[in-house]
Motif scaffolding. Structure first.
Motif, PDB file in Angstrom:
ATOM      1  N   PRO A 165      58.327 -18.636 112.064  1.00 18.65           N
ATOM      2  CA  PRO A 165      59.411 -17.658 112.074  1.00 18.65           C
ATOM      3  C   PRO A 165      60.212 -17.954 110.610  1.00 18.65           C
ATOM      4  CG  PRO A 165      59.902 -19.151 113.688  1.00 18.65           C
ATOM      5  CD  PRO A 165      58.347 -19.500 113.176  1.00 18.65           C
ATOM      6  N   VAL A 166      60.736 -17.205 110.133  1.00 24.66           N
ATOM      7  CA  VAL A 166      62.021 -17.333 108.944  1.00 24.66           C
ATOM      8  C   VAL A 166      63.282 -17.774 109.634  1.00 24.66           C
ATOM      9  CG1 VAL A 166      63.278 -15.830 107.278  1.00 24.66           C
ATOM     10  CG2 VAL A 166      60.732 -15.670 107.501  1.00 24.66           C
ATOM     11  N   LYS A 167      63.304 -17.113 110.745  1.00 24.20           N
ATOM     12  CA  LYS A 167      64.720 -17.481 111.335  1.00 24.20           C
ATOM     13  C   LYS A 167      64.319 -18.649 112.378  1.00 24.20           C
ATOM     14  CE  LYS A 167      67.157 -14.059 113.090  1.00 24.20           C
ATOM     15  NZ  LYS A 167      67.413 -13.085 113.843  1.00 24.20           N
ATOM     16  N   PRO A 168      64.864 -19.825 112.023  1.00 19.72           N
ATOM     17  CA  PRO A 168      64.466 -21.044 112.766  1.00 19.72           C
ATOM     18  C   PRO A 168      64.454 -21.019 114.085  1.00 19.72           C
ATOM     19  CG  PRO A 168      65.994 -21.732 111.047  1.00 19.72           C
ATOM     20  CD  PRO A 168      65.970 -20.137 111.179  1.00 19.72           C
ATOM     21  N   LYS A 169      63.145 -21.642 114.849  1.00 16.87           N
ATOM     22  CA  LYS A 169      63.142 -21.872 116.272  1.00 16.87           C
ATOM     23  C   LYS A 169      63.001 -20.589 117.274  1.00 16.87           C
ATOM     24  CE  LYS A 169      63.908 -26.122 114.888  1.00 16.87           C
ATOM     25  NZ  LYS A 169      62.782 -27.191 114.708  1.00 16.87           N
ATOM     26  N   ILE A 170      62.972 -19.349 116.655  1.00 16.02           N
ATOM     27  CA  ILE A 170      62.947 -18.141 117.583  1.00 16.02           C
ATOM     28  C   ILE A 170      61.381 -18.381 118.067  1.00 16.02           C
ATOM     29  CG2 ILE A 170      64.456 -16.931 116.614  1.00 16.02           C
ATOM     30  CD1 ILE A 170      62.338 -15.264 115.227  1.00 16.02           C
ATOM     31  N   PHE A 171      60.266 -18.951 117.555  1.00 19.21           N
ATOM     32  CA  PHE A 171      59.038 -19.092 118.314  1.00 19.21           C
ATOM     33  C   PHE A 171      58.458 -20.355 117.661  1.00 19.21           C
ATOM     34  CE2 PHE A 171      57.901 -15.979 115.023  1.00 19.21           C
ATOM     35  CZ  PHE A 171      56.960 -16.558 114.520  1.00 19.21           C
ATOM     36  N   LYS A 172      57.406 -20.643 118.394  1.00 14.39           N
ATOM     37  CA  LYS A 172      56.620 -22.153 117.896  1.00 14.39           C
ATOM     38  C   LYS A 172      56.026 -21.848 116.461  1.00 14.39           C
ATOM     39  CE  LYS A 172      55.385 -24.577 120.883  1.00 14.39           C
ATOM     40  NZ  LYS A 172      54.901 -25.299 122.040  1.00 14.39           N
ATOM     41  N   SER A 173      56.163 -22.624 115.600  1.00 13.54           N
ATOM     42  CA  SER A 173      55.491 -22.724 114.154  1.00 13.54           C
ATOM     43  C   SER A 173      54.251 -23.326 114.446  1.00 13.54           C
ATOM     44  CB  SER A 173      56.165 -23.316 113.200  1.00 13.54           C
ATOM     45  OG  SER A 173      57.342 -22.790 112.935  1.00 13.54           O
ATOM     46  N   ARG A 174      52.909 -22.733 114.056  1.00 13.30           N
ATOM     47  CA  ARG A 174      51.781 -23.263 114.667  1.00 13.30           C
ATOM     48  C   ARG A 174      50.506 -22.484 114.008  1.00 13.30           C
ATOM     49  NH1 ARG A 174      48.825 -21.681 119.092  1.00 13.30           N
ATOM     50  NH2 ARG A 174      49.934 -20.417 120.609  1.00 13.30           N
ATOM     51  N   ILE A 175      49.357 -23.072 114.108  1.00 11.56           N
ATOM     52  CA  ILE A 175      48.051 -22.337 113.996  1.00 11.56           C
ATOM     53  C   ILE A 175      47.810 -21.516 115.114  1.00 11.56           C
ATOM     54  CG2 ILE A 175      45.659 -22.387 113.460  1.00 11.56           C
ATOM     55  CD1 ILE A 175      46.177 -24.823 111.653  1.00 11.56           C
ATOM     56  N   TYR A 176      47.900 -20.097 114.918  1.00 15.81           N
ATOM     57  CA  TYR A 176      47.421 -19.203 115.999  1.00 15.81           C
ATOM     58  C   TYR A 176      46.019 -18.787 115.861  1.00 15.81           C
ATOM     59  CZ  TYR A 176      52.305 -19.174 117.365  1.00 15.81           C
ATOM     60  OH  TYR A 176      53.663 -19.393 117.943  1.00 15.81           O
ATOM     61  N   ASP A 177      45.129 -19.190 116.788  1.00 18.26           N
ATOM     62  CA  ASP A 177      43.592 -18.986 116.807  1.00 18.26           C
ATOM     63  C   ASP A 177      43.247 -17.483 117.127  1.00 18.26           C
ATOM     64  OD1 ASP A 177      43.197 -21.450 116.211  1.00 18.26           O
ATOM     65  OD2 ASP A 177      43.301 -22.166 118.591  1.00 18.26           O
ATOM     66  N   ASP A 178      44.277 -16.720 117.706  1.00 20.63           N
ATOM     67  CA  ASP A 178      43.729 -15.335 117.780  1.00 20.63           C
ATOM     68  C   ASP A 178      45.345 -14.363 118.105  1.00 20.63           C
ATOM     69  OD1 ASP A 178      44.593 -15.230 120.979  1.00 20.63           O
ATOM     70  OD2 ASP A 178      43.325 -16.588 120.825  1.00 20.63           O
ATOM     71  N   PHE A 179      45.058 -13.067 118.004  1.00 20.08           N
ATOM     72  CA  PHE A 179      46.311 -12.045 118.167  1.00 20.08           C
ATOM     73  C   PHE A 179      46.857 -12.111 119.395  1.00 20.08           C
ATOM     74  CE2 PHE A 179      47.529  -7.884 118.687  1.00 20.08           C
ATOM     75  CZ  PHE A 179      48.483  -7.773 117.733  1.00 20.08           C
ATOM     76  N   ASN A 180      46.024 -12.378 120.570  1.00 22.27           N
ATOM     77  CA  ASN A 180      46.807 -12.477 121.862  1.00 22.27           C
ATOM     78  C   ASN A 180      47.761 -13.495 122.141  1.00 22.27           C
ATOM     79  OD1 ASN A 180      45.383 -10.022 122.603  1.00 22.27           O
ATOM     80  ND2 ASN A 180      43.691 -11.090 123.702  1.00 22.27           N
ATOM     81  N   SER A 181      47.391 -14.877 121.635  1.00 17.32           N
ATOM     82  CA  SER A 181      48.283 -15.763 121.697  1.00 17.32           C
ATOM     83  C   SER A 181      49.361 -15.640 121.018  1.00 17.32           C
ATOM     84  CB  SER A 181      47.483 -17.250 121.181  1.00 17.32           C
ATOM     85  OG  SER A 181      47.067 -17.145 120.027  1.00 17.32           O
TER      86      SER A 181
END
Length: 235
Positions: free
Chosen positions: A107-123
């Motif tokens: 997220p550009v706005k810090p901490k509003i969701f987890k920064s990570r590798i997302y394997d699929d669209f649903n996650s």
């Protein structure tokens, strides 16, 4: 550091404690803060430096009327490819499509969701549920990281740098970083932290920028980087 005070969380932490020890040796005062949302009793004549995790530092700075300087997360998307070795873009949540995955999203706005590798669209949809669809995110192609280096920068000079994951040639990392400091074209603050990555195919590249007031040492020498941490708090 005479007539200066360093504010850190009251929780014991090896890295923060090493910064505190360096500060004390330089003649400064240490004040450990628990209730960081309340104004601590500090002599108005003293210069204040804050060092701690995001919430602690940002709230305390607001309470005390101080400014903390940090690089904007989205600056990395403005770098030339030769510095980052992957495609990085700023888009809105609603522009993330199924065909992009797997992909790294932050997220550009810090901490509003987890920064990570997302394997699929649903996650990704599950993680960002309830967040405005026009919120901006940083999306990045996945790049292999075999080794990671952290460096503290002040006035475009390296205070210290250290390998904190994997193994690689620190002097080659220093050459890459020195080249970057002399030739980048983005607007970085006086004091910040930069993380570099390495793999055998792409060689060295910039992973991300962090604040000096919030970043862990990751094996950097506290005596060398404390001046950068100090300059990140504007009184």
């Amino acid at each position: 550091m005479i007539n200066e005070v360093l504010l850190i969380p009251d929780k014991i932490d090896v890295e923060r404690d090493s910064i505190a020890n360096s500060w004390k040796k330089s003649g400064g005062e240490i004040k450990r803060i628990g209730r960081f949302w309340k104004r601590p009793n500090i002599d108005s004549e003293k210069r204040i430096t804050i060092y701690g995790i995001d919430t602690f530092s940002l709230v305390l700075a607001q309470v005390l009327g101080l400014k903390l300087i940090e690089p904007k997360d989205e600056l990395i998307s403005e770098l030339d490819f030769n510095w980052i070795k992957r495609k990085i873009e700023i888009v809105k949540i609603q522009e993330i499509e199924k065909s992009l995955f797997p992909i790294f999203i932050k997220p550009v706005k810090p901490k509003i969701f987890k920064s990570r590798i997302y394997d699929d669209f649903n996650s990704f949809i599950k993680e960002t549920k309830g967040i405005e669809q026009n919120e901006q995110v940083i999306k990045s192609n996945i790049i292999k990281i075999e080794s990671e280096v952290r460096a503290f920068i002040l006035n475009n000079k390296i205070l210290d740098m250290a390998i904190y994951e994997g193994s690689s040639d620190l002097e080659l990392a220093r050459e890459f970083l020195t080249d970057f400091l002399h030739n980048h074209s983005i607007d970085l603050p006086e004091s910040y932290v930069i993380d570099l990555g390495f793999n055998q195919t792409d060689k060295w590249f910039v992973i991300e920028f962090n604040s000096s007031w919030g970043a862990g040492l990751n094996s950097c020498n506290p005596n060398k980087v404390i001046v950068g941490i100090r300059e990140a708090t504007i009184n």
